[in-house]
Design a protein around this motif. Structure first.
Motif, PDB file in Angstrom:
ATOM      1  N   PRO A  71      45.725 -17.162  42.341  1.00  0.00           N
ATOM      2  CA  PRO A  71      45.411 -18.595  42.482  1.00  0.00           C
ATOM      3  C   PRO A  71      44.012 -18.832  43.033  1.00  0.00           C
ATOM      4  O   PRO A  71      43.437 -17.984  43.716  1.00  0.00           O
ATOM      5  CB  PRO A  71      46.483 -19.079  43.468  1.00  0.00           C
ATOM      6  N   PHE A  72      43.497 -20.021  42.713  1.00  0.00           N
ATOM      7  CA  PHE A  72      42.194 -20.444  43.223  1.00  0.00           C
ATOM      8  C   PHE A  72      42.384 -21.169  44.557  1.00  0.00           C
ATOM      9  O   PHE A  72      43.482 -21.604  44.904  1.00  0.00           O
ATOM     10  CB  PHE A  72      41.507 -21.378  42.222  1.00  0.00           C
ATOM     11  N   PHE A  89      35.659 -27.024  35.983  1.00  0.00           N
ATOM     12  CA  PHE A  89      36.508 -26.345  36.958  1.00  0.00           C
ATOM     13  C   PHE A  89      35.743 -25.226  37.657  1.00  0.00           C
ATOM     14  O   PHE A  89      35.816 -25.073  38.884  1.00  0.00           O
ATOM     15  CB  PHE A  89      37.754 -25.789  36.251  1.00  0.00           C
ATOM     16  N   TYR A 139      45.133 -23.774  45.396  1.00  0.00           N
ATOM     17  CA  TYR A 139      45.144 -24.752  44.310  1.00  0.00           C
ATOM     18  C   TYR A 139      46.408 -24.555  43.477  1.00  0.00           C
ATOM     19  O   TYR A 139      46.665 -23.470  42.950  1.00  0.00           O
ATOM     20  CB  TYR A 139      43.899 -24.576  43.434  1.00  0.00           C
ATOM     21  N   HIS A 188      35.220 -24.450  41.699  1.00  0.00           N
ATOM     22  CA  HIS A 188      36.263 -23.521  42.157  1.00  0.00           C
ATOM     23  C   HIS A 188      35.775 -22.081  41.981  1.00  0.00           C
ATOM     24  O   HIS A 188      36.178 -21.386  41.057  1.00  0.00           O
ATOM     25  CB  HIS A 188      37.559 -23.727  41.367  1.00  0.00           C
ATOM     26  N   ARG A 238      46.926 -27.679  37.511  1.00  0.00           N
ATOM     27  CA  ARG A 238      46.830 -27.019  36.218  1.00  0.00           C
ATOM     28  C   ARG A 238      45.490 -26.317  36.089  1.00  0.00           C
ATOM     29  O   ARG A 238      44.438 -26.898  36.352  1.00  0.00           O
ATOM     30  CB  ARG A 238      46.996 -28.040  35.098  1.00  0.00           C
ATOM     31  N   VAL A 239      45.530 -25.068  35.666  1.00  0.00           N
ATOM     32  CA  VAL A 239      44.317 -24.294  35.418  1.00  0.00           C
ATOM     33  C   VAL A 239      43.985 -24.386  33.932  1.00  0.00           C
ATOM     34  O   VAL A 239      44.849 -24.107  33.083  1.00  0.00           O
ATOM     35  CB  VAL A 239      44.500 -22.816  35.835  1.00  0.00           C
ATOM     36  N   ARG A 241      41.166 -19.256  30.868  1.00  0.00           N
ATOM     37  CA  ARG A 241      41.145 -19.169  32.325  1.00  0.00           C
ATOM     38  C   ARG A 241      39.714 -19.025  32.821  1.00  0.00           C
ATOM     39  O   ARG A 241      38.955 -18.176  32.341  1.00  0.00           O
ATOM     40  CB  ARG A 241      41.985 -17.988  32.799  1.00  0.00           C
TER      41      ARG A 241
END
Length: 655
Positions: free
Chosen positions: A368-369, A416, A382, A420, A385-386, A390
């Motif tokens: 996860p981020f 994103f 986070y 991130h 939704r990714v 990716r």
């Protein structure tokens, strides 16, 4: 009667027979900081295991070393000079290039308040191989970084090492490749004609970035981290960079960057807390199409954890990443990462070495981020939704045949990535703890180099650790059957006459040598000093040095390429009573000294241990016959019933 008297005299003589035995201490004692050998600089010169190659008078030393084992030369970067040393011809004068900064640059540097002697010069800090005939070199250029190619030309038929010359028409700006200051940390890696470098990007050194430039391309052809964005990089100090393939498809290849920075996620009340990081970028990253133009669109980073457990679940973290070493294995996709860390506070200071697998690093980047959330903008995991593909993935047919470039990434992915960069899960070391810890010692570890020795039964990793006071520590790491790691402290070597920090180290496995540069000079050092361990099999085996073995006569270098019978090769099992057994006589070589005395008299017993990792035991003979082991009993002081003499001490004992 005569025969009876002779027998009684022989009995008295046997009663007075003493044996001094050297025995290894319990396993816990092997983990102490005391090395098997402490070698002073004077003793080092006497041992004929070292040679001083160059001396430095400016106190800044030699910060750039490039070794070519096949051609047996060493290129050295210094103040205004580049040297080429011929390792196979120690008597030959080093070749030299004089490459100073211009008078105008020196004057500009002086007017800016810099020191003329220690800052306003061209300090060569980068030497990278470009091809078989050229080396790419960069210097500080008196606070105007400059780069150029060094050409290596053949001297002539059968002449040996090449000549070298500065290709003057190749001079180009070193900005984004080399730091402005001769003291600032940085890293650089030249791969396939592209330079990946983490360094300061301005005169004041207040802004740093990770760049990729083309060394033969136009100056504007570059890509870098985003400017003025603290969540990308916040006061970073770069330590190392390596190109590591992720799959068998070269389009998935990445460059991994190791650095330390001031952590934003540590909280607003602890803004100065340092975290160690590993970041990565795709080699085929060309930036975004409408956003992140000429900026990395695959840059992600994660925390490297190196800590020791404390009471009630607390952790003592070593967060100051000082050096990193990539140990290549048979699988090019899965090398081992050795990290050297330090910690400094008002209460506690020390150094540690942690080992990381690529599987653990890749798992963190696949997890996860992290992002800021809530009214107080705390860093949390986070859970939204990714986007697809990716973020951080390389454009490759491995995952999506329609993605041929990072410019094909959807705007959602670019947006994103822009906000991130940080991963939520940290990277834990193997065993979740350091393989080596040094605390409460009068030095700090600064440089790290690892040499893996393969044997029939197992492998040994030998760590060479450079300190801030001019010492090199040689430490062995041996994996046990229970998959734990045993630390074997072998040598502490003073490589300079006066205390001075170790700047760089290069290993030459082919020549069995270590090249060490400090602020005062450059030293060529053998990997072993077997003869200093002692003249007996016991001394040699108790040293537990994987480079040394008892060949039947002396403690000699154990070269893995040689096929010969040796006695003590397993450093995990220093059983000298069996390894040093003399089959011809039927007695153990561990019997270091036999002393004969007269009953009811005094004899001075002295047996000094060469190693602080051994104990001394005096045994007295209390039987007659063929020498059964139970007839040797610990010696006690007459009338006192005391135990053995203290280790390393002798004294007057009544027999």
């Amino acid at each position: 009667m005569a025969r009876t008297g002779a027998a009684r005299g022989r009995r008295l003589l046997l009663d007075a027979l003493l044996l001094c035995a050297l025995l290894p201490q319990p396993d816990t004692a092997w983990k102490q900081h005391a090395p098997r050998l402490r070698v002073t600089y004077k003793d080092l010169l006497k041992s004929n295991s070292s040679r001083l190659l160059l001396t430095s008078g400016d106190g800044l030393g030699f910060q750039a070393l490039l070794l070519d084992e096949d051609r047996a030369w060493l290129m050295v970067g210094a103040k205004n000079h580049i040297f080429l040393l011929h390792l196979d011809h120690p008597g030959r004068e080093p070749e030299k290039i004089f490459w100073p900064a211009s008078r105008e640059q020196v004057e500009h540097c002086r007017l800016a308040g810099k020191d003329v002697e220690t800052e306003c010069a061209n300090f060569i800090r980068l030497l990278q191989p470009y091809n078989s005939s050229h080396v790419f070199a960069c210097g500080t250029g008196s606070y105007q970084p400059v780069c150029a190619f060094i050409q290596l030309g053949a001297r002539g038929k059968g002449a040996g090492a090449p000549l070298m010359r500065l290709v003057t028409h190749s001079l180009q700006s070193g900005r984004g490749r080399c730091p402005y200051s001769p003291r600032q940390p940085f890293t650089a890696l030249l791969v396939d004609g592209e330079m990946y470098s983490g360094t300061s990007s301005d005169f004041m050194g207040s802004s740093a970035a990770f760049f990729r430039t083309w060394v033969r391309g136009a100056e504007q052809s570059y890509i870098r981290t985003e400017q003025n964005q603290d969540h990308w990089l916040h006061e970073p100090a770069f330590v190392g960079a390596f190109a590591i393939p992720d799959t068998y498809n070269p389009h998935d290849d990445k460059v991994y960057i190791f650095f330390r920075e001031t952590a934003l996620e540590a909280g607003q009340w602890d803004r100065r807390h340092i975290h160690a990081r590993v970041a990565r970028v795709c080699k085929n990253d060309v930036g975004g199409k409408r956003s992140l133009i000429n900026r990395w669109s695959t840059f992600l980073k994660a925390r490297l954890v190196c800590s020791i457990p404390g009471p009630q679940g607390t952790q003592t973290h070593f967060d100051q990443l000082e050096d990193v070493f990539l140990l290549r294995t048979r699988d090019p996709q899965n090398p081992l990462i050795f990290g050297l860390f330090t910690v400094s506070s008002g209460v506690f200071s020390g150094s540690a070495v942690c080992v990381y697998s690529m599987a653990a690093i890749r798992a963190a980047f696949s997890g996860p981020f992290a992002h800021k959330e809530g009214f107080d903008y705390r860093w949390v995991e986070y859970k939204g939704r990714v986007p697809y593909p990716r973020p951080g993935m390389c454009p490759s047919e491995t995952y999506d045949p329609l993605l041929r470039s990072t410019k094909d990434f959807p705007d959602e992915v670019i947006s994103f990535v822009r906000s991130h960069q940080l991963m939520w899960e940290p990277v834990q070391p193997q065993g979740r703890q350091p393989v080596l810890v040094r605390v409460n010692v009068p030095y700090r570890l600064r440089r790290l180099l690892v040499h893996r020795l393969e044997t029939e039964s197992r492998h040994y990793d030998v760590l060479f650790l450079g300190t801030d006071e001019g010492k090199v520590l040689k430490v062995g790491l041996a994996s046990t059957v229970s998959h734990s790691t045993e630390v074997i402290n072998l040598e502490e070597i003073s490589v300079s006459k006066t205390p001075s920090p170790i700047l760089d180290m290069k290993l030459s496995p082919k020549r069995q040598e270590l090249l060490v540069s400090s602020t005062h000079g450059l030293l060529q050092l053998a990997l072993y000093r077997c003869e200093l361990y002692g003249k007996t099999c016991t001394d040699c085996c108790l040293a537990r040095d994987p480079y040394c073995t008892w060949d039947g006569k002396t403690c000699a270098p154990h070269l893995l390429t040689e096929k010969r019978r040796a006695r003590c090769q397993d450093v995990l099992k220093p059983d000298v009573l069996s390894q040093c057994q003399d089959t011809a006589e039927g007695t153990a070589v561990a019997t270091e000294k036999l002393v004969f005395g007269v009953e009811k008299n005094s004899t001075f017993l002295e047996c000094l241990a060469r190693s602080p990792q051994t104990t001394i035991r005096w045994l007295a003979w209390h039987g007659e016959g063929s020498g059964l082991s139970e007839d040797w009993r610990p010696l006690r002081r007459a009338g006192a019933g005391a135990a053995d003499p203290p280790a390393g001490q002798g004294g007057c004992r009544h027999l």
